[in-house]
Enzyme design. Sequence first.
Site, PDB file in Angstrom:
ATOM      1  N   LEU A 127       1.052  -1.413   0.208  1.00 25.66           N
ATOM      2  CA  LEU A 127      -0.057  -0.002  -0.053  1.00 25.66           C
ATOM      3  C   LEU A 127       1.258   1.740   0.068  1.00 25.66           C
ATOM      4  O   LEU A 127       2.029   1.920   1.047  1.00 25.66           O
ATOM      5  CB  LEU A 127      -0.809  -0.052   1.567  1.00 25.66           C
ATOM      6  N   HIS A 231       7.773   1.834  11.252  1.00 26.22           N
ATOM      7  CA  HIS A 231       8.167   2.994  10.724  1.00 26.22           C
ATOM      8  C   HIS A 231       7.449   4.058  11.304  1.00 26.22           C
ATOM      9  O   HIS A 231       6.110   3.297  11.113  1.00 26.22           O
ATOM     10  CB  HIS A 231       8.554   2.592   9.207  1.00 26.22           C
TER      11      HIS A 231
END
Length: 347
Positions: A127, A231
């Site tokens: 994505l 992240h």
Amino acid sequence: MTYILRPVQTGDVQPIYEMAKSTGGGFTNLPPDKKTLSAKIERSIASFIRVGDEISDDIFMFVLADDEAGVIHGTCQIFASVGQRWPFYSYRISALTQHSEELGRTFRADILNLSTDLEGCTEVGGLYLHPNARSGGLGLLLARSRYLFIRNHRNRFADKTLAELRGVIDPAGSSPFWNGVAGRFFGMSFQEADEFNGKNGNQFIADLMPKHPVYIAMLPDSARAVIGVPHTSGRAAMRMLENENFVWEKYVDIFDGGPTMSVNTDRISTIEKTNDGVISDIISYEDSNKIADANMVKMLICAGQLNDFRCAYGWVKQDKDNVQIDMICAKSLRLNIGDSISFVPRG
């Protein structure tokens, strides 16, 4: 402007390649290599047209597009069953407890075990949304449309679904986890390994990765600190997954240590909350008073099977099996009165 999610087409390779170059690394499913992306797109097209209703080594790739303007703003993927072509490796965090009578102490050691436990699961991944389009719920549209596709093609997907979140990568593009663990055995940087994996698969891991457990306490502080940590750009994605009932079961990516989330497919929140109906009326969107009077609700709407699948936001009112939708959504999804749709609250 109306955004729709649709299956990828051959002509989409260039805008997807441009997006792949801007990811900043760590997106194994979206490598910045045009040849690899072209092959993935062709494989996706073959999956959409495959005859049969069983689980196979399919990949379904979608784009978020403004087709009127001819612009693509994002992309996402579904892998029907991971581990078909190459083993699907993860590290599973487990614990070993030992007791010494002489010392009168009990010691607990956390361990990374190389695992293929998740082979055969469905994976949602790849994505990416262009920074200029990161508003108006478009990230949710990209993510949740995959669950609608899975629901409406349920026999083609596994009973468990997973999602790998990108792990911590430093400003130089290096992974502290890779540097502290696998990088010691492979003789290549994180960027080199990630690029090789994206282009060629991960068989080289089976060839070179040591099979013995790794004691976490023996790793450098920099590596230990990022195990199971997403992240910074993936924290919102992790919250979206949690809202869909995904949980972290102590599996992490062998490259960057990012968390792998998983869920029973039928327990995905979007799948549980989706309804079906037949269009009984199409309301003019320009007539805002009529939409208000009809008590219509903003929904995520999809229609069509396989290569005809489309998904977009629209206005819906349901009366048993009959539904009203707004004209702009109907036009975007190529719908007419009497057509069947699936829809779920925007959330």
